[in-house]
Scaffold this motif. Structure first.
Motif, PDB file in Angstrom:
ATOM      1  N   ILE A 233       0.835  -1.209   0.000  1.00  0.00           N
ATOM      2  CA  ILE A 233       0.000   0.000   0.000  1.00  0.00           C
ATOM      3  C   ILE A 233       0.864   1.251   0.000  1.00  0.00           C
ATOM      4  N   CYS A 234       1.912   1.229   0.819  1.00  0.00           N
ATOM      5  CA  CYS A 234       2.766   2.419   0.924  1.00  0.00           C
ATOM      6  C   CYS A 234       3.552   2.684  -0.358  1.00  0.00           C
ATOM      7  N   VAL A 235       3.973   1.651  -1.078  1.00  0.00           N
ATOM      8  CA  VAL A 235       4.672   1.850  -2.351  1.00  0.00           C
ATOM      9  C   VAL A 235       3.792   2.642  -3.308  1.00  0.00           C
ATOM     10  N   VAL A 236       2.538   2.230  -3.415  1.00  0.00           N
ATOM     11  CA  VAL A 236       1.611   2.911  -4.332  1.00  0.00           C
ATOM     12  C   VAL A 236       1.398   4.359  -3.908  1.00  0.00           C
ATOM     13  N   VAL A 237       1.157   4.580  -2.621  1.00  0.00           N
ATOM     14  CA  VAL A 237       0.900   5.933  -2.120  1.00  0.00           C
ATOM     15  C   VAL A 237       2.131   6.818  -2.304  1.00  0.00           C
ATOM     16  N   TYR A 238       3.311   6.306  -1.955  1.00  0.00           N
ATOM     17  CA  TYR A 238       4.541   7.102  -2.072  1.00  0.00           C
ATOM     18  C   TYR A 238       4.808   7.521  -3.509  1.00  0.00           C
ATOM     19  N   LEU A 239       4.618   6.581  -4.441  1.00  0.00           N
ATOM     20  CA  LEU A 239       4.880   6.908  -5.846  1.00  0.00           C
ATOM     21  C   LEU A 239       3.897   7.947  -6.372  1.00  0.00           C
ATOM     22  N   LEU A 240       2.635   7.798  -6.029  1.00  0.00           N
ATOM     23  CA  LEU A 240       1.630   8.776  -6.452  1.00  0.00           C
ATOM     24  C   LEU A 240       1.999  10.173  -5.972  1.00  0.00           C
ATOM     25  N   VAL A 241       2.340  10.276  -4.694  1.00  0.00           N
ATOM     26  CA  VAL A 241       2.638  11.585  -4.120  1.00  0.00           C
ATOM     27  C   VAL A 241       3.953  12.137  -4.650  1.00  0.00           C
ATOM     28  N   ALA A 242       4.967  11.283  -4.782  1.00  0.00           N
ATOM     29  CA  ALA A 242       6.254  11.754  -5.281  1.00  0.00           C
ATOM     30  C   ALA A 242       6.130  12.334  -6.682  1.00  0.00           C
ATOM     31  N   PHE A 243       5.392  11.644  -7.551  1.00  0.00           N
ATOM     32  CA  PHE A 243       5.205  12.167  -8.907  1.00  0.00           C
ATOM     33  C   PHE A 243       4.326  13.419  -8.903  1.00  0.00           C
ATOM     34  N   ALA A 244       3.364  13.488  -7.985  1.00  0.00           N
ATOM     35  CA  ALA A 244       2.524  14.684  -7.887  1.00  0.00           C
ATOM     36  C   ALA A 244       3.355  15.891  -7.451  1.00  0.00           C
ATOM     37  N   VAL A 245       4.225  15.704  -6.466  1.00  0.00           N
ATOM     38  CA  VAL A 245       5.103  16.792  -6.014  1.00  0.00           C
ATOM     39  C   VAL A 245       6.051  17.202  -7.133  1.00  0.00           C
ATOM     40  N   GLY A 246       6.643  16.200  -7.814  1.00  0.00           N
ATOM     41  CA  GLY A 246       7.560  16.495  -8.911  1.00  0.00           C
ATOM     42  C   GLY A 246       6.880  17.149 -10.093  1.00  0.00           C
ATOM     43  N   SER A 247       5.583  16.949 -10.246  1.00  0.00           N
ATOM     44  CA  SER A 247       4.842  17.577 -11.341  1.00  0.00           C
ATOM     45  C   SER A 247       4.420  19.002 -11.010  1.00  0.00           C
ATOM     46  N   SER A 248       4.411  19.353  -9.719  1.00  0.00           N
ATOM     47  CA  SER A 248       3.948  20.674  -9.305  1.00  0.00           C
ATOM     48  C   SER A 248       5.079  21.662  -9.058  1.00  0.00           C
ATOM     49  N   LEU A 249       6.252  21.150  -8.650  1.00  0.00           N
ATOM     50  CA  LEU A 249       7.345  22.038  -8.258  1.00  0.00           C
ATOM     51  C   LEU A 249       8.643  21.641  -8.945  1.00  0.00           C
ATOM     52  N   PRO A 250       9.500  22.614  -9.274  1.00  0.00           N
ATOM     53  CA  PRO A 250      10.855  22.285  -9.725  1.00  0.00           C
ATOM     54  C   PRO A 250      11.678  21.753  -8.549  1.00  0.00           C
ATOM     55  N   LEU A 251      12.761  21.093  -8.858  1.00  0.00           N
ATOM     56  CA  LEU A 251      13.545  20.414  -7.827  1.00  0.00           C
ATOM     57  C   LEU A 251      14.045  21.371  -6.752  1.00  0.00           C
ATOM     58  N   ASP A 252      14.504  22.572  -7.161  1.00  0.00           N
ATOM     59  CA  ASP A 252      15.063  23.492  -6.167  1.00  0.00           C
ATOM     60  C   ASP A 252      14.019  23.935  -5.144  1.00  0.00           C
ATOM     61  N   ARG A 253      12.757  24.068  -5.564  1.00  0.00           N
ATOM     62  CA  ARG A 253      11.707  24.449  -4.619  1.00  0.00           C
ATOM     63  C   ARG A 253      11.337  23.286  -3.698  1.00  0.00           C
ATOM     64  N   ILE A 254      11.411  22.069  -4.211  1.00  0.00           N
ATOM     65  CA  ILE A 254      11.150  20.898  -3.357  1.00  0.00           C
ATOM     66  C   ILE A 254      12.199  20.824  -2.252  1.00  0.00           C
ATOM     67  N   VAL A 255      13.460  21.028  -2.619  1.00  0.00           N
ATOM     68  CA  VAL A 255      14.547  20.968  -1.646  1.00  0.00           C
ATOM     69  C   VAL A 255      14.439  22.115  -0.651  1.00  0.00           C
ATOM     70  N   ALA A 256      14.105  23.321  -1.131  1.00  0.00           N
ATOM     71  CA  ALA A 256      13.984  24.482  -0.246  1.00  0.00           C
ATOM     72  C   ALA A 256      12.870  24.282   0.781  1.00  0.00           C
ATOM     73  N   ALA A 257      11.816  23.580   0.387  1.00  0.00           N
ATOM     74  CA  ALA A 257      10.677  23.335   1.284  1.00  0.00           C
ATOM     75  C   ALA A 257      10.664  21.888   1.761  1.00  0.00           C
ATOM     76  N   LYS A 258      11.834  21.319   2.007  1.00  0.00           N
ATOM     77  CA  LYS A 258      11.925  19.876   2.247  1.00  0.00           C
ATOM     78  C   LYS A 258      11.165  19.411   3.493  1.00  0.00           C
ATOM     79  N   ASP A 259      10.976  20.294   4.474  1.00  0.00           N
ATOM     80  CA  ASP A 259      10.255  19.889   5.681  1.00  0.00           C
ATOM     81  C   ASP A 259       8.744  19.931   5.509  1.00  0.00           C
ATOM     82  N   TYR A 260       8.268  20.549   4.438  1.00  0.00           N
ATOM     83  CA  TYR A 260       6.820  20.655   4.193  1.00  0.00           C
ATOM     84  C   TYR A 260       6.543  20.618   2.692  1.00  0.00           C
TER      85      TYR A 260
END
Length: 462
Positions: A233-260
């Protein structure tokens, strides 16, 4: 731990799955996504896949042992069967307990960070640890109310957050047009392998199920099933969210906001409403994860105390050992929440868990694999994968934050020194098993018969 200290058959298969996913999703996706992206670069979603593969090899050992010997002690039971009541067993069990408490402080600080984001607060504010400690106190109250309360609460929370987070991932991908924005050419193989250490940390909550084995219904079958289902279950959820985050933000913004990172990704993808819904999901996920983790680690410490492998003091408190270890768990978690930041908490937890994990696999390989029908090749592969990931992670952290590597090494050394001194002063005297008693009786009977024969021959010779 006496039979009255835990409730047999009090956790159903769905409850056990909910407990495992509750701990994993509570920390894994909200607290670690940004940190994993910082190490792995644009391939950070694949880090979760590799982490799941490594975890699957590790889970094999726990499933085999739990199917054969389900126990309320879980990890402690495995280590004692593999090494006996020794320094290695007690030290590794304490490392596991500490890694779980560290995970609780990680989740608590994540709760505080996401709460402040909802009100536009500073994620570096002193309110973060204060809110985190408040959540730890709430987790204590739920656990103090009894095992069945924990199981019911875990099921309700797991359904809410797994469904909600999966919906967030799907909606985020849809809103972004399924275009991955977190691209770049700054990929480094060592960084990617190092990131897997944090991905493993995001999956290690499955051990919560192992630590509650004796309380699960039909444990010889359901403990293993619950572990497999929770990881899947967690594999599916993690992949969905990871791709959703990667589709919404560039990498530098993900790293800058890494705690949230999830809250940061929600607003551009889903708007202000999506942002607040994501924060609400984070609060549900972290709260349920902390409650499940506190439940498991307090049981584990209680069983280690009953095994006479760690010291125990009542400090004037009434009640059972399990109630005391529940207090100790939340006090230590609260201390870490106040004095450590998210990145260092995660690093320390990864060091402790991976070392403990290798000790377990080695012990089962050397002493128990034939007894439980485990394949030696799988056990050795699990050890090798853990070692590679640990080495890469330690190397990366030595470059960026050498202090946490030193703290990790000293901390592990102190744990083993502590239990060595304790066991030297308080050696464990195990009760004889039925088979051992019979064997000794046969030996004594044989010696007596031999003595009688010798005396008879001597008399005859005289």
């Amino acid at each position: 731990m006496t039979k009255s200290d835990y409730e047999k058959n009090s956790i159903t298969l769905p409850g056990a799955v909910a407990m495992g996913t509750g701990v994993m999703i509570g920390a894994g996706i909200f607290a670690l996504t940004g940190q994993i992206a910082e190490l792995a670069g644009p391939l950070f979603p694949l880090s979760f896949v590799v982490g799941a593969i490594v975890t699957a090899f590790s889970a094999y050992t726990y499933i085999k042992m739990s199917n054969a010997y389900p126990s309320a002690g879980g990890i402690g039971m495995i280590l004692k069967k593999a090494y006996g009541p020794t320094t290695v067993a007690a030290g590794a069990a304490l490392l596991m307990a500490l890694s779980m408490v560290i995970n609780e402080s990680l989740v608590a600080r994540t709760f505080g960070t996401y709460t402040l984001r909802a009100f536009g607060g500073d994620p570096d504010s002193i309110l973060v640890p204060i809110l985190g400690v408040g959540l730890i106190v709430f987790a204590y109250l739920v656990n103090a109310s009894g095992t069945r309360s924990v199981g019911l609460f875990s099921i309700i929370m797991a359904v809410l957050k797994v469904g909600g987070i999966a919906l967030f991932g799907a909606a985020g991908l849809w809103a972004s047009g399924i275009s991955f924005e977190a691209t770049g050419d700054d990929f480094a193989a060592t960084g990617f392998v190092a990131s897997v250490a944090l991905s493993i940390l995001a999956f290690k909550g499955f051990t919560t199920i192992t630590n509650s084995g004796a309380e699960v219904t039909d444990p010889h079958r359901n403990v293993g099933r619950a572990i497999i289902w929770s990881i899947a279950i967690c594999v599916v959820v993690y992949l969905l969210v990871a791709f959703a985050v990667g589709s919404s933000l560039p990498l530098d913004r993900i790293v800058a906001a890494k705690d949230y990172a999830l809250a940061e990704a929600a607003e551009p993808a889903l708007g202000q409403t999506g942002f607040y819904l994501t924060v609400a999901l984070a609060l549900v996920a972290t709260a349920s994860g902390l409650i499940a983790s506190v439940f498991a680690v307090s049981r584990m410490l209680a069983i280690l105390t009953d095994m006479k492998m760690i010291p125990h003091s009542h400090f004037g408190m009434p009640g059972t050992i399990k109630e005391h270890t529940l207090v100790y768990t939340v006090v230590i978690a609260g201390f870490l929440t106040v004095f450590f930041d998210l990145s260092r908490i995660a690093s320390l937890g990864a060091f402790f868990y991976l070392v403990m994990d290798m000790i377990i696999h080695f012990g089962v390989f050397r002493h128990l694999r034939e007894e439980i029908g485990a394949r030696g090749g799988v056990l050795l592969t699990a050890i090798a994968l853990d070692a590679v990931v640990l080495a890469a992670f330690a190397a990366m952290k030595w470059q960026s934050d050498p202090l946490i590597v030193v703290v990790g090494i000293i901390g592990m050394a102190l744990v083993f020194l502590f239990v060595r001194v304790f066991l030297a002063r308080n050696p464990v005297r195990e009760a004889l098993t039925t088979s051992t008693k019979k064997e000794l009786e046969l030996q004594v009977s044989g010696r007596c018969k031999l003595k009688q024969d010798i005396e008879r021959l001597a008399d005859h010779g005289a």
